[in-house]
Motif scaffolding. Sequence first.
Motif, PDB file in Angstrom:
ATOM      1  N   ALA A  20       0.831  -1.206   0.000  1.00 59.67           N
ATOM      2  CA  ALA A  20       0.000   0.000   0.000  1.00 59.67           C
ATOM      3  C   ALA A  20       0.865   1.255   0.000  1.00 59.67           C
ATOM      4  N   ILE A  21       1.959   1.233   0.755  1.00 60.01           N
ATOM      5  CA  ILE A  21       2.874   2.384   0.777  1.00 60.01           C
ATOM      6  C   ILE A  21       3.513   2.575  -0.598  1.00 60.01           C
ATOM      7  N   ALA A  22       3.897   1.473  -1.239  1.00 58.70           N
ATOM      8  CA  ALA A  22       4.493   1.577  -2.577  1.00 58.70           C
ATOM      9  C   ALA A  22       3.502   2.203  -3.559  1.00 58.70           C
ATOM     10  N   LEU A  23       2.242   1.798  -3.494  1.00 56.86           N
ATOM     11  CA  LEU A  23       1.222   2.406  -4.347  1.00 56.86           C
ATOM     12  C   LEU A  23       1.058   3.893  -4.032  1.00 56.86           C
ATOM     13  N   ALA A  24       1.134   4.236  -2.738  1.00 52.74           N
ATOM     14  CA  ALA A  24       1.008   5.639  -2.345  1.00 52.74           C
ATOM     15  C   ALA A  24       2.164   6.476  -2.894  1.00 52.74           C
ATOM     16  N   LEU A  25       3.371   5.950  -2.808  1.00 51.71           N
ATOM     17  CA  LEU A  25       4.534   6.675  -3.340  1.00 51.71           C
ATOM     18  C   LEU A  25       4.419   6.859  -4.847  1.00 51.71           C
ATOM     19  N   LEU A  26       3.928   5.809  -5.508  1.00 51.36           N
ATOM     20  CA  LEU A  26       3.735   5.894  -6.954  1.00 51.36           C
ATOM     21  C   LEU A  26       2.668   6.933  -7.295  1.00 51.36           C
ATOM     22  N   ALA A  27       1.532   6.875  -6.573  1.00 51.94           N
ATOM     23  CA  ALA A  27       0.434   7.795  -6.869  1.00 51.94           C
ATOM     24  C   ALA A  27       0.798   9.237  -6.540  1.00 51.94           C
ATOM     25  N   SER A  28       1.622   9.428  -5.499  1.00 47.90           N
ATOM     26  CA  SER A  28       1.935  10.799  -5.073  1.00 47.90           C
ATOM     27  C   SER A  28       2.645  11.590  -6.161  1.00 47.90           C
ATOM     28  N   ALA A  29       3.443  10.901  -6.985  1.00 46.18           N
ATOM     29  CA  ALA A  29       4.146  11.611  -8.059  1.00 46.18           C
ATOM     30  C   ALA A  29       3.145  12.176  -9.069  1.00 46.18           C
ATOM     31  N   TYR A  30       2.115  11.406  -9.371  1.00 43.82           N
ATOM     32  CA  TYR A  30       1.100  11.879 -10.319  1.00 43.82           C
ATOM     33  C   TYR A  30       0.177  12.905  -9.665  1.00 43.82           C
ATOM     34  N   ILE A  31      -0.220  12.627  -8.424  1.00 43.37           N
ATOM     35  CA  ILE A  31      -1.113  13.556  -7.717  1.00 43.37           C
ATOM     36  C   ILE A  31      -0.420  14.897  -7.489  1.00 43.37           C
ATOM     37  N   GLY A  32       0.875  14.862  -7.184  1.00 38.15           N
ATOM     38  CA  GLY A  32       1.628  16.103  -6.999  1.00 38.15           C
ATOM     39  C   GLY A  32       1.603  16.970  -8.243  1.00 38.15           C
ATOM     40  N   GLU A  33       1.759  16.347  -9.421  1.00 36.60           N
ATOM     41  CA  GLU A  33       1.706  17.106 -10.674  1.00 36.60           C
ATOM     42  C   GLU A  33       0.299  17.638 -10.936  1.00 36.60           C
ATOM     43  N   ILE A  34      -0.726  16.843 -10.548  1.00 36.62           N
ATOM     44  CA  ILE A  34      -2.100  17.317 -10.714  1.00 36.62           C
ATOM     45  C   ILE A  34      -2.332  18.556  -9.851  1.00 36.62           C
ATOM     46  N   PHE A  35      -1.913  18.479  -8.586  1.00 40.58           N
ATOM     47  CA  PHE A  35      -2.055  19.641  -7.690  1.00 40.58           C
ATOM     48  C   PHE A  35      -1.268  20.844  -8.208  1.00 40.58           C
ATOM     49  N   ARG A  36      -0.035  20.592  -8.646  1.00 40.11           N
ATOM     50  CA  ARG A  36       0.809  21.696  -9.098  1.00 40.11           C
ATOM     51  C   ARG A  36       0.182  22.409 -10.292  1.00 40.11           C
ATOM     52  N   SER A  37      -0.355  21.643 -11.242  1.00 41.47           N
ATOM     53  CA  SER A  37      -0.973  22.277 -12.408  1.00 41.47           C
ATOM     54  C   SER A  37      -2.213  23.069 -12.006  1.00 41.47           C
ATOM     55  N   GLY A  38      -2.978  22.531 -11.028  1.00 40.00           N
ATOM     56  CA  GLY A  38      -4.159  23.252 -10.578  1.00 40.00           C
ATOM     57  C   GLY A  38      -3.802  24.550  -9.881  1.00 40.00           C
ATOM     58  N   ILE A  39      -2.794  24.506  -9.023  1.00 39.79           N
ATOM     59  CA  ILE A  39      -2.380  25.709  -8.288  1.00 39.79           C
ATOM     60  C   ILE A  39      -1.852  26.768  -9.237  1.00 39.79           C
ATOM     61  N   GLN A  40      -1.039  26.322 -10.195  1.00 38.33           N
ATOM     62  CA  GLN A  40      -0.446  27.289 -11.119  1.00 38.33           C
ATOM     63  C   GLN A  40      -1.451  27.829 -12.130  1.00 38.33           C
ATOM     64  N   SER A  41      -2.624  27.179 -12.232  1.00 39.62           N
ATOM     65  CA  SER A  41      -3.653  27.679 -13.157  1.00 39.62           C
ATOM     66  C   SER A  41      -4.463  28.823 -12.553  1.00 39.62           C
ATOM     67  N   VAL A  42      -4.325  29.021 -11.236  1.00 41.11           N
ATOM     68  CA  VAL A  42      -5.044  30.124 -10.577  1.00 41.11           C
ATOM     69  C   VAL A  42      -4.415  31.455 -11.020  1.00 41.11           C
ATOM     70  N   GLU A  43      -5.265  32.388 -11.373  1.00 39.23           N
ATOM     71  CA  GLU A  43      -4.774  33.670 -11.903  1.00 39.23           C
ATOM     72  C   GLU A  43      -3.843  34.356 -10.893  1.00 39.23           C
ATOM     73  N   ALA A  44      -2.802  34.984 -11.392  1.00 35.58           N
ATOM     74  CA  ALA A  44      -1.831  35.665 -10.525  1.00 35.58           C
ATOM     75  C   ALA A  44      -2.488  36.779  -9.711  1.00 35.58           C
ATOM     76  N   GLY A  45      -3.569  37.356 -10.241  1.00 36.54           N
ATOM     77  CA  GLY A  45      -4.247  38.427  -9.522  1.00 36.54           C
ATOM     78  C   GLY A  45      -4.829  37.974  -8.192  1.00 36.54           C
ATOM     79  N   GLN A  46      -5.140  36.662  -8.041  1.00 34.03           N
ATOM     80  CA  GLN A  46      -5.667  36.149  -6.786  1.00 34.03           C
ATOM     81  C   GLN A  46      -4.620  36.279  -5.673  1.00 34.03           C
ATOM     82  N   LEU A  47      -3.380  35.922  -6.003  1.00 36.42           N
ATOM     83  CA  LEU A  47      -2.304  36.049  -5.026  1.00 36.42           C
ATOM     84  C   LEU A  47      -2.029  37.506  -4.710  1.00 36.42           C
TER      85      LEU A  47
END
Length: 596
Positions: free
Chosen positions: A449-476
């Motif tokens: 289960a931990i191995a699956l979590a480590l594997l998934a975290s790499a993909y989930i991290g990129e999903i989160f990163r793309s979502g965060i960076q898609s927020v308009e700069a004016g919000q910050l």
Amino acid sequence: MAGLPAVRSRALIAVLLLAVGLAATACGSGDDSSDRDQCAPPGLSAASAAPTNLGSAASAGADKYTTASTLPVSAIDTSKLRLITPGKLTVGTLSDAPPSICLNSAGSFTGFDNELLQAIGAKLGLQVEFSGTEFAPLLSQVSGGRFDVGSSNITTTAERRERVGFTNGYDFGYFSLVVPNGSGIKGFSDLGRGNRIAVVQGTVQDDYVVNQLHLDPVKFPDYATAYANLKSGQVDAWVAPSAQAEGQVKSGDGTTIIQNTFSLDNFVGYAVAKNNQPLIDALNSGLDAVIADGTYAKLYADWVPRQLPPGWKPGSKAAPAPQLPDFAAIAAEKKTTDSGQDAPKSTLQQLRETFFDWSLYRKAFPDLFQTGLPNTLILALVSGVLGTILGMLLAVAGISRTRWLRWPARVYTDIFRGLPAVVIILIIGLGIGPVARNITGNNPYWLGAIALALLASAYIGEIFRSGIQSVEAGQLEAARAIGFGYRQAMTLVVIPQGVRRVLPALMNQFIALIKDSSLIYFLGLLATQRELFAVGRDLNAQTGNLSPLVAAGLVYLLLTIPLTHLVNYIDHRMRTGRPDQPIDQVEAATITEGRG
């Protein structure tokens, strides 16, 4: 657009009703094929003589591996056997190669190899615990300390002896060449580069085709799948252990065992860590003891009643020859009473019986829901939660202004997204497993289960990163303008908006985790820890039929289709917002009065 959720709900209900209907159809079937269990001792009715259609054997010199004698069992000190758990023999085995090794309908690992090892363990006063795994990593798991013993009808080649140690031989298998009726292939010598030759990956048959015949075989994960491809015409021939070939080939299949071959120095033995000579000696003593008291002969006659090749016997050189029935005479008598072969089955009948045997659906669903479904959900939920938490940390580190956080996050993401999932699972399970043995109890379930979590975290991290960076700069900028610090602005304003935008992608990743949970079986699990695909595959091995795997696929659909529609619903709501609701008349009157 307001009716879209209702349409999706009706589609989902239709799918669920379809699955229930399939189950009901299965339960109502009058076919008795559900009683088939290839993981049951066939007895003397399956007796066979030594093959007469032998090809040229790969002759070998004098046997230099079988020991001259063994110590009496009473002289064995079990406290010095270097067992993973004192008093317990931890065994890695397979579940899909009856009658040698398999998982029966009662959920117990059995077969000739495992029943014999149980008898040897009883002679030594050891408890025997079996865990299912794949053949490919088995020898590495034995040499790395995951298992004390490997029990998988393992042929003792010179190459394998460089990795692990072996006991004396307890069985001897021929190689069988199985071809469709009417094939132009009449023997091993007819195989050429134009033929598609099926083997099970990592087996000695794989090695034989590659290194002896110098051909490129088509590799399959298990025997049932290899044989199904032969019957359907996807391959031209199948090179298999004779016990598995004789167990799979049935009247009416349209296939024939056309030729056999063997090599006298490659007997079958149990694999043990190379540096654990005390355990090898103990197992050899136990093997001689069960041969001497007749247990071996009884198990052999029950499970693999076939004539031994001339010049070979099990155990040490000092062990007595087992008193076996005259298998050749029994086979000859049975042959004279047989009425002949059934008529070949049509392609449509083969397809229906191979994939849509309703009686096997009825047999599969209880195990799938009782054992497979809970384990699949546990693995997916645990790895999903851990992967989401770690993925968020990776996303935040990946967009950090500090390179000491940014670069490690990117390196981690590149590595875990680039490596195959199986490699990551094996590295975590076999690499960390021995170190964390005291914590995990030598059970790799949670490491998987931990191995699956480590594997998934790499993909989930990129999903989160793309979502965060898609927020308009004016919000910050707006958050900073009202007095928020950078960390507060990111935590309270930017990140929540980014997460909301990627919820559909996160749900898709969770669906992928549900299916990836099937890879945990590579680490070796107890029968009670099997997930959906493993349960379906084990039933496939018991019955020689692929219908249980289709049944497992239906259960996967029951999990993934609702989640898929939930993703679509969330995506639709986020793009269109909440539907306009009419204002209550009393509320409207109140608003009007206030303005007056």
